[in-house]
Design a protein around this motif. Structure first.
Motif, short mmCIF file in Angstrom:
data_model
loop_
_atom_site.label_atom_id
_atom_site.label_comp_id
_atom_site.label_asym_id
_atom_site.label_seq_id
_atom_site.Cartn_x
_atom_site.Cartn_y
_atom_site.Cartn_z
N LYS A 1 -4.60 3.86 12.09
CA LYS A 1 -3.22 3.14 11.66
C LYS A 1 -3.92 1.97 9.93
O LYS A 1 -3.26 2.46 8.90
CB LYS A 1 -2.75 2.67 12.33
N ASP A 2 -4.74 1.70 10.56
CA ASP A 2 -5.36 0.80 9.60
C ASP A 2 -6.27 1.89 8.20
O ASP A 2 -5.21 1.87 6.80
CB ASP A 2 -6.53 0.34 9.34
N LEU B 1 -7.30 -4.66 4.49
CA LEU B 1 -6.32 -5.18 5.62
C LEU B 1 -6.72 -5.93 7.08
O LEU B 1 -5.85 -6.26 8.03
CB LEU B 1 -6.52 -3.46 5.76
N VAL B 2 -7.78 -5.93 6.91
CA VAL B 2 -8.22 -6.39 8.84
C VAL B 2 -9.61 -7.25 8.68
O VAL B 2 -11.02 -7.30 8.62
CB VAL B 2 -8.74 -4.61 9.63
N LEU C 1 -10.22 -1.54 3.66
CA LEU C 1 -9.96 -1.53 5.22
C LEU C 1 -10.80 -3.31 5.68
O LEU C 1 -9.68 -4.12 6.43
CB LEU C 1 -10.87 -1.35 6.29
N ILE D 1 -11.36 -1.88 13.41
CA ILE D 1 -10.06 -1.12 12.54
C ILE D 1 -10.03 0.48 13.31
O ILE D 1 -10.76 0.77 14.18
CB ILE D 1 -11.03 -1.00 11.06
N THR D 2 -8.14 0.59 13.08
CA THR D 2 -7.73 1.56 14.12
C THR D 2 -7.68 2.59 12.88
O THR D 2 -7.63 2.26 11.55
CB THR D 2 -6.78 1.78 14.99
N GLN E 1 -3.24 3.61 6.88
CA GLN E 1 -2.51 2.69 5.46
C GLN E 1 -3.87 1.86 4.33
O GLN E 1 -3.31 2.44 2.87
CB GLN E 1 -2.34 0.91 5.78
#
Length: 519
Positions: free
Chosen positions: A274-275, A263-264, A259, A271-272, A278
């Protein structure tokens, strides 16, 4: 100074986010005071080494003991030569002692045991070190189960032989650290592949395991990143991390690492969920070392005897209790709070069947995505046609590529569906002991397809009625009014799959529309 989430090797407080390394340990200090020998076993990457290094440092800093963490792993390079293994192990132990301990507490030189016969050198070194140490010696031996057969037995016998001499002539307290409890150490003696009992380490007082993180500890760990960088996690993310991992430390850190580092990467972004989803999918697809190591466990007969019926929903039969404990010790399964054996966490629940379907996936022929329209949307009718064509043409030979015979049709079907979702969808599974089914949920764009897999076995009735009833409940949970019921007919004496594969339509008790596929 920046810090990171750690997924490889022991944690270091100056560069890694970490919890108290000894908080999850049982009361080892009391065992040390009691001059006890013990075993700590837990799966890889749960913090054993980090915790025991930290505990050794605490014990030494107290001024009461000389405590050190050493490893037996280098001895595994000499599986049949105890003398060679002893030499490698002693060299590693001496290096560890001089690295971790202050000069005044260093171990004796290895020359003190050069004249000792092979098979007694480890015991002689521990005897010499204990005699020369200004404080009682405490030794934690990591990776002990990397040793096997005569080498392992030789090491354990030396530890037992020196035990009565403690604390003046042998370590006051000693811990064996590894993946398995001592009863499961691999040996080739007495016709058994396992030690079976604590002998020749029947001097142990207790065997412990290292628990997973709690939900609160995950929050504390992730909060360290927020405090340092300002990057926040949506509260539901923290809850979902625990649900997905059940606190397995490597998974907790691996998700956070994916994460925050992949990803972020912008720390101003929150950070959500959805993240997180994934990140989970990325971990599973990438098959990192920790997850890949599970594949080796699946090859073992004791593992297969439990995982295979679990995947197909069958009941366990004639499984020795020690084999169930073995699976629990490895961290592959856990006992659910409601009772019963289940896969340890939802991520492992996805990983295991994917790994088993790897060879069938690799053996798949090239398949054009005829189930997609011009705009890339999945067309369920076209998917059914494509699957039927594939199953009739390739199903029979591909069954031979599956590593678990009893669930070979399941694995081949999943291999096909993975080819479908590789274009941008997901495939999730639900299975459990005694349910007599496996449920699949394929999601691709706006399409959600619920699939139930049943097996028609010799001497059993047609599973159609039971399957429709079970699928009814599964589809209700998905909020869908249609789905597939796939019945694999494994009765002997049937025509080839190409000849017997057929479809029909049916209704569930709640009038959901079902396509029944028989093959």
């Amino acid at each position: 100074m920046p810090k990171w989430f750690n997924t490889a090797g022991p944690c270091k407080a100056d560069i890694h986010y970490m919890l108290s390394p000894t908080a999850r340990l049982p009361n080892i200090k009391q065992l040390v005071a009691q001059q006890s020998y013990f075993v700590i076993h837990a799966p890889r990457q749960v913090g054993k080494t980090t915790a025991m290094i930290a505990l050794a440092e605490e014990l030494t800093a107290s001024g009461e003991y000389v405590a050190v963490m050493v490893s037996a792993e280098v001895g595994a390079a000499f599986p049949t030569d105890l003398g060679q293994a002893e030499g490698a192990i002693l060299d590693a132990w001496h290096q560890s002692g001089t690295f971790y301990l202050p000069d005044a507490l260093h171990p004796p030189q290895l020359s003190t045991v050069n004249t000792v016969n092979p098979g007694r050198r480890l015991g002689a070194f521990l005897n010499c070190w204990s005699n020369s140490s200004p404080r009682p010696l405490v030794v934690f031996i990591d990776e002990i189960d990397a040793l096997q057969d005569d080498v392992l037995m030789g090491v354990l016998r030396q530890l037992r032989d020196g035990y009565p001499k403690r604390p003046q002539g042998f370590p006051q307290s000693l811990g064996l650290i590894g993946l398995r409890d001592v009863r499961d150490y691999k040996v080739a003696s007495g016709g058994s592949r396992r030690l079976g009992t604590a002998s020749p380490f029947n001097i142990k007082v207790k065997s412990y395991t290292l628990r997973n993180f709690t939900a609160e500890e995950i929050m504390q760990l992730y909060a360290q990143h927020t405090d340092l960088t300002g990057q926040k996690f949506v509260p539901d993310v923290l809850t979902e991390v625990f649900d997905l991992t059940q606190g397995q430390p490597w998974l907790v850190n691996a998700l956070a690492k994916e994460l925050t580092e992949e990803l972020v990467t912008d720390v101003t972004q929150t950070i959500t969920l959805k993240d997180l989803h994934q990140a989970k999918e990325n971990l599973i697809q990438r098959n990192d070392t920790h997850l890949d190591s599970l594949a080796e466990r699946l090859k073992e007969d004791r593992t297969r005897a439990i995982i295979e019926p679990m995947l197909s929903g069958q009941a366990l039969s004639n499984i020795p209790p020690e084999d169930i404990q073995f699976i629990l010790d490895l961290g592959l399964c856990r006992i659910d709070e409601r009772g019963g054996l289940v896969i340890a966490n939802p991520i492992y629940r996805e990983v295991l069947p994917r790994m088993l379907a790897f060879v069938p996936r690799a053996a798949l022929p090239l398949i054009a995505p005829t189930w997609l329209n011009e705009t890339g949307e999945l067309i369920p009718v076209a998917l059914l046609d494509a699957f039927l064509k594939f199953w009739r043409q390739h199903g029979q030979p591909l069954l031979k590529s599956a590593p678990y015979h009893e669930i070979a049709p399941h694995l081949v079907l999943m291999a096909f569906l993975h080819r479908v979702v590789n274009g941008g969808g997901t495939l999730e599974r639900e299975y459990a002991i005694g349910t007599d089914r496996m449920d699949l949920c394929l999601q691709y764009g706006a399409v959600t397809l619920g699939i139930e897999l049943k097996v028609w076995r010799e001497g059993r009735p047609d599973p159609l009625t039971a399957g429709l009833d079970q699928l009814d409940g599964y589809l209700a949970g998905l909020g869908q009014d249609w789905g597939w019921l796939v019945i694999f007919d494994r009765r002997p004496g049937l025509p080839d799959i190409a000849e017997r594969t057929s479809t029909e339509t049916a209704q569930t008790p709640s009038d959901r529309h079902i396509t029944v596929i028989r093959g």
